[in-house]
Design an enzyme around this catalytic site. Structure first.
Site, short mmCIF file in Angstrom:
data_model
loop_
_atom_site.label_atom_id
_atom_site.label_comp_id
_atom_site.label_asym_id
_atom_site.label_seq_id
_atom_site.Cartn_x
_atom_site.Cartn_y
_atom_site.Cartn_z
N CYS A 344 0.79 -1.24 0.00
CA CYS A 344 0.00 0.00 0.00
C CYS A 344 0.82 1.29 0.00
O CYS A 344 0.46 2.23 -0.71
CB CYS A 344 -1.03 0.00 1.13
N ARG A 373 7.78 -10.83 5.45
CA ARG A 373 7.64 -10.57 6.88
C ARG A 373 8.37 -11.66 7.65
O ARG A 373 8.23 -12.84 7.32
CB ARG A 373 6.16 -10.54 7.30
N GLN A 391 0.53 -11.17 -2.56
CA GLN A 391 -0.84 -10.71 -2.32
C GLN A 391 -1.48 -10.28 -3.64
O GLN A 391 -0.82 -9.64 -4.47
CB GLN A 391 -0.85 -9.52 -1.36
N ASP A 393 -3.12 -7.82 -4.39
CA ASP A 393 -3.40 -6.55 -3.72
C ASP A 393 -3.95 -5.52 -4.69
O ASP A 393 -3.53 -5.45 -5.85
CB ASP A 393 -2.10 -6.02 -3.13
N HIS A 395 -5.58 -1.23 -4.49
CA HIS A 395 -5.96 -0.07 -3.68
C HIS A 395 -6.78 0.87 -4.53
O HIS A 395 -6.39 1.22 -5.65
CB HIS A 395 -4.71 0.62 -3.13
N LYS A 479 -11.87 -3.53 8.83
CA LYS A 479 -11.86 -4.37 7.64
C LYS A 479 -13.00 -5.37 7.66
O LYS A 479 -13.56 -5.69 8.71
CB LYS A 479 -10.52 -5.09 7.50
N HIS A 525 -8.39 -0.87 0.67
CA HIS A 525 -7.43 -1.95 0.45
C HIS A 525 -8.24 -3.22 0.21
O HIS A 525 -9.19 -3.48 0.95
CB HIS A 525 -6.55 -2.19 1.69
#
Length: 650
Positions: A344, A373, A391, A393, A395, A479, A525
């Site tokens: 993000c 991570r 991910q 992902d 946005h 979320k 997100h």
């Protein structure tokens, strides 16, 4: 005559009704007022989302929720209580051990123990279980009592337990409680079943190492896992499911199907994707890319690393710095980079690279971005918990007026993904902030209130059944999580959608409104898969490796009975490949029975057997994975069969 006033409290119950009770009424007394039978099944409760004991006296108004074994909160209390019983049994059998913490987890509980020179192995499990059941049958009540900080420290100093003393030193005087049952006492903030007799079956599952407070610089402790049930039958069913789980374990299936592997030389938690695994990933990626393109997303790509300052700005460094890999230092003084923990912040900077008008919004950036991570080694598990994962992902930067519609569109996209892949057993969870501790989050309370309201309204409008879970929000916003139940009933968080007013503020994102003034966009997100790694793991376990036809690398395999049919086999292969149906020929010098068995093990959906009759009549004999015989047919009819099946699946 003096009139005596009785103080009353107003209690809101699960069915929405509000009842009045004398101040100081206990949870159990209120349950009995509803029904004696109802009260017998209650094992835990909460008031205004604060966990209570069944014996707790209520002195204020609020919403009272009751939990049975069938509720997640009920299981949590049940398993946490059993961890106390296990700790007591271990302490009795191994007196010199030092107890640390023993929480409930998604399936059971564990207790971390400093063995202090003693040894516990699997051979000790049975005697621990036997002692636990003896304690349970004695019907000891769980009782919570407040203790002063001074007395609490004194109690554990007498035991020479530095771990409990460390925990107590971090607590405020007045907030410290002990839990007593039988002759056993433990530091505990609460959340127990009424007494030990409710526990009818226990099982010690395994033993492993764990660092104190998950810090590798601390001493390594022994973690003992267990599970318990209110009926022996439930334990038998659970153990049976464990055996099924072993057969469905995605690590086992992945190895057998040659999809992925791990290497200690490469590093723990870093999967290596083999050709067939890459095929599977790419098909999933292309499936979602096609859906995203229809929905107006634009694809972006961002680097695998980012300057430390980027994550300081976003807040990720403050919140997750300890869970990230160590910084990469460059020859330039004071310049540091992180392996990307989130996509993000990068997408915020893409948005910030140009000035948008309200007419340009919404802007939807999508990326299959790999993030890193540093998960603790004890937490790693196949593809479900890794250190490097991709991910799906995206946005969305939109106006407040567009937020509701955009959020609902993402819900529709997520549900389309789940339906297409047969993930029909799921629940919807709205994760909001912890009302008791706002220090975990960034931004203003008003921004959080708007975000939470937006999610709740959208979910209601979509007529989804949902639960609200306090304290599970991301640090920048609430979320909507899609919790998928796997084939064994275990819950996994896959899809997620989040509303964020905070990162646009921290990155100074703007668009020009109708009045030619700069205004902050709202950020959504979203990740329908969640992560490709975890999604594939759940998919493999749910299907036992029998993937949907459109996802399999080889949709068919041609099995010639002898070498003299090779030319016709090649013609059939070419015809099928020209129709975009994937497969291969098994030309090995093996019996047809051996070839069929091997094709079954490789989970190939269709086997095409070609012998003398098939070659002469220009036909094929078709058998599906699992043994169903489709008989002889023309190649064009097989093409129709395949395409119709794929059409139904997607």
């Amino acid at each position: 005559m003096t009139k005596i006033s009785i103080s009353v409290i107003k209690i809101s119950l699960n069915d929405g009704s509000i009842k009045e009770y004398p101040k100081g009424y206990s949870v159990l007394e209120i349950a009995k007022d509803i029904s004696e039978g109802f009260a017998r099944n209650i094992i835990s409760a909460s008031l205004n989302n604060e966990t209570l004991e069944i014996s707790s006296k209520i002195n204020r108004n609020g919403k009272l929720e009751f939990y049975t074994w069938d509720d997640d909160q009920g299981k949590k209390a049940f398993w946490h209580s059993t961890s106390h019983v296990m700790a007591q049994a271990i302490k009795e059998l191994f007196p010199n051990v030092k107890l640390t913490i023993g929480p409930a987890i998604s399936n059971g509980f564990y207790y971390d123990i400093d063995l202090n020179g003693q040894k516990i192995s699997e051979s000790d499990f049975k005697k621990i279980e036997t002692r636990m059941l003896q304690i349970c049958r004695e019907k000891h009540d769980f009782k919570i009592r407040s203790v002063s900080k001074k007395d609490a420290i004194k109690f554990y100093k007498n035991e020479y337990n530095k771990y409990k003393v460390e925990l107590i030193n971090e607590l405020k005087d007045g907030d410290i409680t002990f839990c007593d049952h039988s002759n056993f006492t433990d530091l505990c903030k609460g959340g127990h079943i009424p007494n030990t007799s409710i526990i009818k079956a226990v099982k010690i599952l395994n033993i492993s190492g764990a660092f104190w407070r998950a810090n590798q610089n601390n001493k390594q402790l022994t973690r003992i896992y267990g599970i318990s049930f209110p009926k022996q039958k439930l334990l038998y069913e659970y153990l049976e499911n464990i055996e099924i789980a072993k057969q469905r374990d995605h690590r086992k299936i992945g190895k057998k199907l040659k999809l992925f592997s791990f290497s200690n030389k490469v590093g723990l938690g870093l999967p290596l994707w083999h050709p067939k695994g890459v095929d599977l990933r790419e098909r999933l990626v292309n499936f979602l890319k096609k859906a995203q393109k229809k929905a107006g997303y634009q694809t972006v790509i961002t680097p695998h690393i980012g300057n430390k300052e980027l994550y300081i700005t976003s807040g990720h460094y403050e919140k997750y710095g300890e869970d990230s890999f160590q910084t990469i230092k460059t020859p330039k003084e004071n310049e540091e980079f992180f392996l990307k923990p989130m996509n993000c912040p990068h997408h915020c900077e893409i948005y910030n690279s140009e000035q948008f008008s309200y007419k340009d919004l919404p802007i939807r950036y999508a990326e299959f971005g790999t993030v890193y991570r540093y998960e603790q080694s004890g937490e790693l598990h196949g593809l479900t918990r890794v250190r490097g994962f991709t991910q799906d992902d995206a946005h969305i930067f939109c106006t407040e007026d567009q937020l509701d519609n955009e959020f609902k569109n993402v819900i529709d996209l997520t549900l389309y993904v789940f339906k297409s892949l047969g993930l029909n057993d799921y629940s919807v969870q709205i994760s909001v902030r912890d009302s008791a501790d706002f220090s975990k989050y960034i931004g203003s309370v008003s921004a959080w209130e708007k975000s939470e309201k937006a999610i709740i309204n959208a979910v209601k409008d979509k007529q989804l059944n949902y639960s609200i879970v306090e304290g599970e929000a991301a640090f920048y916003g609430p979320k909507l999580d899609f919790m998928v139940n796997d084939a064994l009933g275990r819950k996994w968080q896959l899809g997620t959608i989040q509303v964020d007013y905070n990162l646009p503020d921290r990155f100074n994102l703007t668009y020009i409104d109708k009045n030619n003034k700069p205004v902050r966009p709202v950020m959504i997100h979203r990740a329908p898969f969640g992560s490709l790694e975890r999604f594939i793991a759940i998919l493999l376990e749910n299907t036992a490796g029998n993937l949907p036809l459109w996802l399999t690398t080889n949709q068919f395999i041609i099995l010639p009975i002898s070498d003299k049919h090779e030319k016709y086999c090649q013609n059939v292969l070419n015809l099928l490949e020209n129709n975009e149906i994937r497969g291969l020929i098994d030309n090995r010098s093996e019996t047809i029975g051996k070839k069929i068995r091997d094709a079954e093990l490789e989970k190939i959906p269709f086997m095409i057997i070609i012998g003398e009759q098939e070659s002469e009549k220009k036909e094929i004999s078709v058998r599906s994975q699992g043994g169903k015989d489709f008989g002889k047919m023309k190649v064009k009819d097989f093409v129709k069969t395949i395409k119709n099946k794929i059409k139904i699946e997607v």
